[in-house]
Design an enzyme around this catalytic site. Structure first.
Site, PDB file in Angstrom:
ATOM      1  CG  ASP A  14     -55.614  19.305  83.496  1.00  0.00           C
ATOM      2  OD1 ASP A  14     -55.392  20.447  83.067  1.00  0.00           O
ATOM      3  OD2 ASP A  14     -56.113  18.404  82.800  1.00  0.00           O
ATOM      4  CG  ASN A  62     -48.577  22.852  79.328  1.00  0.00           C
ATOM      5  OD1 ASN A  62     -48.349  22.466  80.474  1.00  0.00           O
ATOM      6  ND2 ASN A  62     -49.672  22.469  78.683  1.00  0.00           N
TER       7      ASN A  62
END
Ligand code: IPE
Ligand code: IPE
Ligand code: MG
Length: 244
Positions: A14, A62
């Protein structure tokens, strides 16, 4: 006695977007750099003898990102797999993928399948990309399978459910690493990480490097995994194992 390295390492990669934005660049610039880092970390894990590495590459959620970013990520994924295939074979790494792969564009599915095929004979590290993966979706589809197979309530246990998860045959992660300082699982391995050691580093994924991986492994080796038992019970079991 030094504790062993984790046998299954899972990484929530991330921070790509923030890395790029602090440089006044488009988020996609961060994803490009992130893919390069993924290649380095895959190789570093393989060199260190890690048996299983899972990379959380794209989550079920996502898909809700702007179309432009999603398209860029899908194209990057295709290119990355195509380019890395030979490298994986050279390093004896066996590739696999988990997640709702049917949601991926056909070009990505092709590259995924081709990479699985090309590395099927490899016997070193097993590398798994979690693509369009969600922990809740994984558990739900396992439950649906059990219902469809007509399993009775009595025959449903942890083993029955685990056998129907996307990770069937893969041990639970010993160590979950998340970069970018966020202290959450973001729908990753909800069932599988029940007893994982969780290491959170503030480093953004594009800045992550092998030295940080070694620090995470050293931290892992300093942990006592008790699985609900007491320290005294754990030391007794360890002593008995050493004598046996
Ligand atoms: C991780 O980086 C890559 C994916 C989730 C695909 P992000 O894109 O989430 O970057 P941040 O968290 O916004 O910085
Ligand atoms: C988790 O990161 C998903 C991946 C790294 C693939 P996100 O950036 O999507 O997570 P949130 O939205 O910050 O929880
Ligand atoms: Mg993020």
């Amino acid at each position: 006695m030094k504790k062993p390295l984790p046998q299954h390492v899972a990484i929530i990669m991330d921070g790509n977007g923030r890395w790029a934005e602090t440089r006044g660049r488009n988020r996609t610039f961060g994803h490009l750099r992130g893919a390069r880092v993924a290649r380095e970390i895959i190789e570093a894990c393989s060199k260190r003898g890690i048996e299983n590495l899972t990379l959380y590459t794209f989550s079920s959620e996502n898909w809700m990102r702007p179309l432009e970013e999603v398209s860029f990520l899908m194209a990057l994924l295709s290119r990355h797999l195509k380019r890395e295939r030979a490298n994986l074979v050279k390093n004896d790494i066996r590739f696999s993928a988990i997640g709702e792969l049917s949601r991926l564009p056909p070009a990505v599915v092709n590259e995924v399948n081709e990479t699985i095929r090309a590395t099927a004979h490899c016997t070193g590290m097993r590398l798994t990309f979690a693509l369009s993966y969600g922990g809740r979706q994984d558990i739900l589809s396992a439950v649906k399978l059990m219902v469809a197979e007509g399993l009775s309530a009595n025959s449903i246990d942890e083993k029955a459910l685990e056998a129907r998860l996307q990770t069937a045959g893969l041990r639970d992660p010993d160590l979950v690493i998340r970069t970018s300082g966020e202290s959450r699982l973001s729908n990753f391995f909800l069932w599988q990480s029940a007893y994982s050691e969780i290491f959170i580093t503030p480093t953004l994924w594009p800045d992550y490097e092998a030295a940080e991986l070694d620090a995470a492994f050293a931290w892992y080796q300093s942990r006592e995994r008790r699985y609900g038992r007491t320290t005294a019970q754990i030391s007794r079991a360890n002593n008995e194992n050493q004598l046996a």
